[in-house]
Enzyme design. Sequence first.
Site, PDB file in Angstrom:
ATOM      1  N   ASN A 254       6.293  -8.243   2.629  1.00 30.47           N
ATOM      2  CA  ASN A 254       4.859  -7.948   2.515  1.00 30.47           C
ATOM      3  C   ASN A 254       4.196  -8.856   1.478  1.00 30.47           C
ATOM      4  OD1 ASN A 254       2.481  -6.470   3.171  1.00 30.47           O
ATOM      5  ND2 ASN A 254       2.731  -5.222   1.327  1.00 30.47           N
TER       6      ASN A 254
ATOM      7  N   SER B  55      -0.864  -2.696  12.821  1.00 31.66           N
ATOM      8  CA  SER B  55      -0.203  -3.791  12.114  1.00 31.66           C
ATOM      9  C   SER B  55       0.936  -4.361  12.964  1.00 31.66           C
ATOM     10  CB  SER B  55       0.325  -3.301  10.769  1.00 31.66           C
ATOM     11  OG  SER B  55       1.221  -2.251  10.984  1.00 31.66           O
ATOM     12  N   ALA B  56       1.274  -5.614  12.682  1.00 28.06           N
ATOM     13  CA  ALA B  56       2.350  -6.330  13.377  1.00 28.06           C
ATOM     14  C   ALA B  56       2.029  -6.594  14.845  1.00 28.06           C
ATOM     15  CB  ALA B  56       3.685  -5.605  13.249  1.00 28.06           C
ATOM     16  N   CYS B  57       0.728  -6.710  15.171  1.00 27.95           N
ATOM     17  CA  CYS B  57       0.340  -7.042  16.546  1.00 27.95           C
ATOM     18  C   CYS B  57      -0.395  -8.378  16.607  1.00 27.95           C
ATOM     19  CB  CYS B  57      -0.523  -5.943  17.144  1.00 27.95           C
ATOM     20  SG  CYS B  57       0.401  -4.448  17.539  1.00 27.95           S
ATOM     21  N   GLY B  58      -0.365  -9.147  15.531  1.00 24.29           N
ATOM     22  CA  GLY B  58      -0.941 -10.485  15.554  1.00 24.29           C
ATOM     23  C   GLY B  58      -2.456 -10.526  15.405  1.00 24.29           C
ATOM     24  N   LYS B  59      -2.999  -9.592  14.621  1.00 29.15           N
ATOM     25  CA  LYS B  59      -4.451  -9.520  14.466  1.00 29.15           C
ATOM     26  C   LYS B  59      -5.025 -10.765  13.787  1.00 29.15           C
ATOM     27  CE  LYS B  59      -7.607  -6.204  12.388  1.00 29.15           C
ATOM     28  NZ  LYS B  59      -7.464  -5.315  11.229  1.00 29.15           N
TER      29      LYS B  59
ATOM     30  N   ARG C 175       0.861  -1.180   0.000  1.00 31.53           N
ATOM     31  CA  ARG C 175       0.000   0.000   0.000  1.00 31.53           C
ATOM     32  C   ARG C 175       0.901   1.236   0.000  1.00 31.53           C
ATOM     33  NH1 ARG C 175      -2.156   1.485   4.259  1.00 31.53           N
ATOM     34  NH2 ARG C 175      -1.526  -0.231   5.600  1.00 31.53           N
TER      35      ARG C 175
ATOM     36  N   LYS D 221      -9.601  -1.492   1.729  1.00 34.73           N
ATOM     37  CA  LYS D 221      -9.343  -0.289   2.527  1.00 34.73           C
ATOM     38  C   LYS D 221     -10.054   0.939   1.957  1.00 34.73           C
ATOM     39  CE  LYS D 221      -6.190  -2.711   4.850  1.00 34.73           C
ATOM     40  NZ  LYS D 221      -6.499  -3.335   6.142  1.00 34.73           N
TER      41      LYS D 221
ATOM     42  N   TYR E  52      -1.267  -3.501  -6.665  1.00 33.27           N
ATOM     43  CA  TYR E  52      -1.015  -4.256  -5.440  1.00 33.27           C
ATOM     44  C   TYR E  52      -2.077  -4.044  -4.369  1.00 33.27           C
ATOM     45  CZ  TYR E  52       1.947  -7.195  -2.599  1.00 33.27           C
ATOM     46  OH  TYR E  52       2.433  -8.264  -1.886  1.00 33.27           O
TER      47      TYR E  52
ATOM     48  N   GLU F 166      -2.621 -18.878  23.833  1.00 35.58           N
ATOM     49  CA  GLU F 166      -2.807 -18.550  25.257  1.00 35.58           C
ATOM     50  C   GLU F 166      -3.611 -17.259  25.436  1.00 35.58           C
ATOM     51  OE1 GLU F 166      -2.245 -20.868  27.064  1.00 35.58           O
ATOM     52  OE2 GLU F 166      -0.355 -21.901  26.619  1.00 35.58           O
ATOM     53  N   ASN F 167      -3.717 -16.459  24.382  1.00 32.82           N
ATOM     54  CA  ASN F 167      -4.536 -15.244  24.488  1.00 32.82           C
ATOM     55  C   ASN F 167      -6.000 -15.580  24.769  1.00 32.82           C
ATOM     56  OD1 ASN F 167      -2.269 -13.730  24.022  1.00 32.82           O
ATOM     57  ND2 ASN F 167      -2.652 -13.450  21.827  1.00 32.82           N
TER      58      ASN F 167
ATOM     59  N   GLY G  67      -4.413  -3.351  -1.402  1.00 27.31           N
ATOM     60  CA  GLY G  67      -5.425  -2.325  -1.146  1.00 27.31           C
ATOM     61  C   GLY G  67      -5.380  -1.164  -2.128  1.00 27.31           C
TER      62      GLY G  67
ATOM     63  N   HIS H 170     -11.459  -0.925  11.497  1.00 23.34           N
ATOM     64  CA  HIS H 170     -10.341  -1.808  11.176  1.00 23.34           C
ATOM     65  C   HIS H 170     -10.242  -2.849  12.292  1.00 23.34           C
ATOM     66  CE1 HIS H 170      -5.769  -2.062  10.149  1.00 23.34           C
ATOM     67  NE2 HIS H 170      -6.462  -2.930   9.463  1.00 23.34           N
TER      68      HIS H 170
ATOM     69  N   ASP I 251     -10.113  -8.534   9.493  1.00 20.34           N
ATOM     70  CA  ASP I 251      -9.569  -7.211   9.166  1.00 20.34           C
ATOM     71  C   ASP I 251     -10.545  -6.058   9.351  1.00 20.34           C
ATOM     72  OD1 ASP I 251      -7.425  -5.591   8.278  1.00 20.34           O
ATOM     73  OD2 ASP I 251      -8.176  -5.586   6.226  1.00 20.34           O
TER      74      ASP I 251
ATOM     75  N   ARG J  23       1.429  -2.706  20.706  1.00 25.89           N
ATOM     76  CA  ARG J  23       2.647  -3.437  21.039  1.00 25.89           C
ATOM     77  C   ARG J  23       3.414  -2.561  22.016  1.00 25.89           C
ATOM     78  NH1 ARG J  23       6.486  -7.212  18.658  1.00 25.89           N
ATOM     79  NH2 ARG J  23       4.955  -8.078  17.251  1.00 25.89           N
TER      80      ARG J  23
END
Length: 633
Positions: free
Chosen positions: A411, A296-300, A105, A254, A245, A542-543, A247, A274, A321, A444
């Site tokens: 990505n 992003s990069a928080c394991g969604k 994006r 998006k 590419y 474990e979450n 979005g 989101h 998402d 994070r």
Amino acid sequence: MLWLTLTSLNITPSLVGRALGSVRSASAVSGAIQSALGHHKALAEYVEHYAGLCNPDALHVCDGSEGEYTTFMETMVEDGSMFKLNEAKRPNSYLARSDPRDVARSEESTFISCVNEEDAGPTNNWRDPVEMKATMANLYKDCMVGRTMFVVPFSMGPIGGPISHIGVQLTDSMHVAASMRLMTRMGKAPLEALGTDGEFVKCMHSVGYPLADGKADVAWPCDPDNKYITHYPEENLAESYGSGYGGNSLLGKKAFALRLASAMGKREGWLAEHMLILGVTNPEGKKKYVAAAFPSACGKTNFAMLEPTMPGWKVECVGDDIAWMKFGPDGKLYAINPENGFFGVAPGTSMGTNPNAMRSLDRDCIYTNVAMTADGDVWWEGMTEETPEGMTNWLGEPHNPASNTPAAHPNSRFTVPIANCPVLDPNFEALEGVPIDAIMFGGRRPTTIPLVHEAFSWNHGVLMGASVASEKTAAATGDDIGEIRHDPFAMLPFCGYNMGDYFQHWIDMGKTEGAKLPSMYLVNWFRQDPETGKFIWPGFGENSRVLKWIFERTDGVTDNAAKTPIGYVPTPDALDTDGLAGITNDELTELLRVDPDAWQREINQSDEYLTSTFGPKLPAELKNEIESLKKSF
Ligand SMILES: *[C@@H]1O[C@H](CO)[C@@H](O)[C@H](O)[C@H]1NC(C)=O
């Protein structure tokens, strides 16, 4: 399947523009387009407008059938823009390699074009809509020469549902048309649902690579120096140029489902967020739904389809998402996932981190920019511990395992129908959506923020959402440890209007007459041991233990939390730690600790960010929440 080629209509390649001594009049072309589009006048005008500007050789109205998809994929395999993967290993799956200048994006090329600059707000790139349209018209002029324009009708959400909306994308990319079939409910059904006067959102796209004067096509056409992804929220219109590419080109995602839809939701009293949506069922069979926003990069994606580690608990995925949410007649907040597929980051996805995503990817995928193994399968960093020999990297070159460059682009993506998800929620198709009991926010954060805490009220929860941030850790950068990156509601690049007004919209939603508001939570899976830097909480499956606590809170259990100045935090024994290995009581205490000094700095920091960024647009209700938090210490 309807191939409405101009040749088959026996007319010249110029639809509205140049008249090259056509045997048919422009009105005959119009008539053909109108009948192909179900005599929807506004839709035909939209198609004719852009077809006239872009001047494609042919027009194809997508019916969304399997036969059409197969034809698309066979055509692309033939012309070299798509590789068929080993059928025995990865049935019905394909790999595309993008132009290396078109891999993500492009936020710097993303614009909000509304009449008043203030309505775009401090966090968006604003452009005057009149000037922007002129720029885009200039780029679109004859940009589809030598190509087919695909008309792609699609529904975001189950067709006909009270929260769903229909869009029509125009694109000159067969790859995009095929991907829209995986990501949305696409084709004949949404076109028919529009009838002759149904409302639709306009999503106009071109890769920006005309084939004039016999110019040869390339595997990934794009115009990397002239990318624009621009949104006109006042007109329900998105225009995109130059990129194929993600979005940038799959405009249902998006562009429509967040940027345009957030503005629609503001006008019409609903929310486009989101957020992932999941259903959680306890061992007694009682079920609740949760929506959650993470930067992003928080394991969604991992969280959206996690496998609970506690016996008897079940998590099912509605979406990974985007959530559209509206109050139902019973006062509860109902959510749908407007999408119909996953478009996920491949690297890091493995049987260890996300087994249900891996199982979804067994077949029917389009991969982009992953590596290919010697036997025609896919691979990416983190998929397996060992790197296979003899791979081809994302650039199509032999991968050198000794080099420091990854085999798959960081990505790189998978595109797959959501029906492939083994834990898809049975209510995924429910027209009215699923009732949300809890809303979670997360970031994070190595310090300060406890594993989970509950907001005192809706407005306090809105402040939690507005304060979402991620902190750079030592591992990531080395020198700027402690730098906090704010990403309110994880919506920073996706809110289609002034984010101060967006906060106010959330506050106002909480005042809805008769609303039964969900509880709100802030979670942090990433707290580190201050001595060793090790993540204290094991995360992943474990979450589910945190989900269980939230489940119980929303189920009326009250003796499982301690009231602290920042909200309700689990008492140490309220968190189910049965069978949880490798975490000591001291570590648990540290995870749930509320440090008054750190929190006062935290609140000051949020205050400073929100006040300096949004100024007078920061809602009074949020200022009050900040003040009362400050006083609570
Ligand atoms: C937070 O800001 C207040 C002023 O609003 C100041 O008095 C206080 O010292 C600050 N606290 C910290 C921990 O920075």
